[in-house]
Design a protein around this motif. Structure first.
Motif, PDB file in Angstrom:
ATOM      1  N   ASN A  33      33.364  29.486  47.765  1.00 59.38           N
ATOM      2  CA  ASN A  33      32.297  30.454  47.555  1.00 59.38           C
ATOM      3  C   ASN A  33      32.185  30.832  46.072  1.00 59.38           C
ATOM      4  OD1 ASN A  33      30.291  32.217  48.980  1.00 59.38           O
ATOM      5  ND2 ASN A  33      31.459  33.812  47.954  1.00 59.38           N
ATOM      6  N   TYR A  34      33.327  30.929  45.403  1.00 56.33           N
ATOM      7  CA  TYR A  34      33.337  31.187  43.963  1.00 56.33           C
ATOM      8  C   TYR A  34      32.599  30.069  43.224  1.00 56.33           C
ATOM      9  CZ  TYR A  34      35.338  31.210  39.217  1.00 56.33           C
ATOM     10  OH  TYR A  34      35.504  31.182  37.859  1.00 56.33           O
TER      11      TYR A  34
ATOM     12  N   GLY B 184      40.474  30.319  37.053  1.00 56.02           N
ATOM     13  CA  GLY B 184      39.891  31.655  36.951  1.00 56.02           C
ATOM     14  C   GLY B 184      39.678  32.070  35.500  1.00 56.02           C
TER      15      GLY B 184
ATOM     16  N   SER C 272      37.043  39.529  37.467  1.00 61.29           N
ATOM     17  CA  SER C 272      37.100  38.090  37.705  1.00 61.29           C
ATOM     18  C   SER C 272      37.293  37.822  39.198  1.00 61.29           C
ATOM     19  CB  SER C 272      38.263  37.474  36.923  1.00 61.29           C
ATOM     20  OG  SER C 272      38.410  36.107  37.251  1.00 61.29           O
ATOM     21  N   PRO C 273      36.362  37.098  39.857  1.00 63.27           N
ATOM     22  CA  PRO C 273      36.390  36.967  41.315  1.00 63.27           C
ATOM     23  C   PRO C 273      37.692  36.425  41.882  1.00 63.27           C
ATOM     24  CG  PRO C 273      34.296  36.198  40.448  1.00 63.27           C
ATOM     25  CD  PRO C 273      35.176  36.444  39.268  1.00 63.27           C
ATOM     26  N   LEU C 274      38.243  35.369  41.295  1.00 62.72           N
ATOM     27  CA  LEU C 274      39.465  34.788  41.847  1.00 62.72           C
ATOM     28  C   LEU C 274      40.656  35.709  41.653  1.00 62.72           C
ATOM     29  CD1 LEU C 274      39.109  31.014  40.917  1.00 62.72           C
ATOM     30  CD2 LEU C 274      38.856  32.078  43.154  1.00 62.72           C
TER      31      LEU C 274
ATOM     32  N   ARG D 192      28.727  30.239  41.287  1.00 63.18           N
ATOM     33  CA  ARG D 192      28.588  29.793  39.899  1.00 63.18           C
ATOM     34  C   ARG D 192      27.535  28.689  39.776  1.00 63.18           C
ATOM     35  NH1 ARG D 192      32.230  30.759  35.928  1.00 63.18           N
ATOM     36  NH2 ARG D 192      32.014  28.635  35.143  1.00 63.18           N
TER      37      ARG D 192
ATOM     38  N   ASN E  54      40.264  38.407  44.212  1.00 66.26           N
ATOM     39  CA  ASN E  54      40.645  37.925  45.536  1.00 66.26           C
ATOM     40  C   ASN E  54      42.153  37.897  45.701  1.00 66.26           C
ATOM     41  OD1 ASN E  54      38.693  36.978  47.671  1.00 66.26           O
ATOM     42  ND2 ASN E  54      37.703  36.102  45.884  1.00 66.26           N
TER      43      ASN E  54
END
Length: 300
Positions: free
Chosen positions: A235-236, A58, A181-183, A240, A186
């Motif tokens: 999906n992340y 991440g 930050s996506p992760l 990207r 999540n």
């Protein structure tokens, strides 16, 4: 096809397969765990795995109180509500039907964005997409309500539809917030989901006693790892690599895996009308629309 495009297509299919396995595995797991407890287990066991991955790959991007608020609301809308309502609904309807219903999420996102996002003004084209998409939702859900709308199938369909509706509300919420930050987001949402669902699960379900057989452990592990954490990571990676627009195709490939798993392993058979509804949903979300202009625009 270029190697990068081929790799992107493979990642898209893999991500769709991970998402598509969720309804099937939930339908199996809910035979052993009550829905609220199952939702809490998914969030609690998925959290440490996401934290590890977020720490490894991440990117930092946590903007204090702003991110906390984003995660708190997102954790309810994207984790707690969908995890529980899917588990409730899939007690009463085929898992393949659950996959078809979950694929309606982009239509709900369009509709909610039109209502709540002032920077995305409603156009005639968007209105047409929403109307067509909701018609598709009606075709998918309709067979469950024919004859006895308050029966188990009808109730299961309604609860299952709450999952994509809540997820769509989460998407609209994220659009109104600063990027995180996506992760990391999540992982934070999984923490919120676990905190939100555990007290309710203990209150409603009480202490759940399940014999720790290899079957139970295997189903729960597969649900958490393959159909909960893996889709978030894949999906992340997909976004990207191919961008958010193409990555959104996952939602329309995903039902194929749900239907296939249900047919092969659970001997499910779905009405043809439901597949027609899915086609209408896909057309509404991704298909070409006539170039419509309002009279005010045409007069300028």
């Amino acid at each position: 096809m270029q190697p990068s495009e081929l790799k992107g297509s493979g990642l898209l299919v893999l991500t769709a397969a991970a998402f598509g396995a969720a309804p099937f595995l939930i339908a199996l797991a809910v035979q052993y765990f009550p829905p609220l407890t199952l939702g809490a287990l998914r969030a609690a066991f998925g959290l440490p795995l996401l934290l590890i991955v977020a720490g490894l790959i991440g990117k930092p991007g946590w903007n204090g109180a702003e991110a906390v608020m984003t995660a708190m609301v997102g954790g309810i809308l994207v984790i707690a509500v969908p995890f529980v309502t899917l588990a409730v609904g899939l007690q009463y309807i085929p898992s393949g039907m659950g996959g078809l219903l979950y694929a309606t999420m982009p239509i709900f996102t369009l509709a909610l964005a039109a209502i709540f996002l002032r920077d995305e003004p409603v156009t005639l084209e968007q209105t047409l997409r929403i109307v067509l998409g909701l018609g598709g939702v009606a075709l998918i859900a309709g067979p469950s309500f024919l004859g006895n709308s308050l029966g188990q199938a009808g109730v299961g369909t309604l609860f299952t539809l709450l999952a994509p509706l809540s997820y769509a509300a989460g998407n609209v919420w994220f659009r109104r917030r600063q990027p995180v930050s996506p992760l990391l987001l999540n992982a934070a949402m999984f923490a919120v989901g676990a905190v939100a669902t555990w007290p309710v699960a203990l209150l409603v379900d009480g202490r759940v006693s399940v014999a720790p057989s290899a079957t139970v452990i295997g189903i729960l592990a597969a649900l958490v790892i393959l159909a909960t954490v893996a889709p978030a990571i894949l999906n992340y990676m997909l976004v990207r690599q191919v961008g958010a627009n193409r990555a959104s195709l996952v939602m329309f490939v995903m039902p194929g895996f749900s239907v296939l798993l249900g047919m092969v392993f659970l001997d499910e058979r779905l009405p043809l009308l439901a597949f027609g509804g899915l086609a209408l949903v896909i057309l509404a979300a991704r298909g070409p629309m006539p170039r419509l202009k309002s009279r005010a625009v045409a007069a300028e």
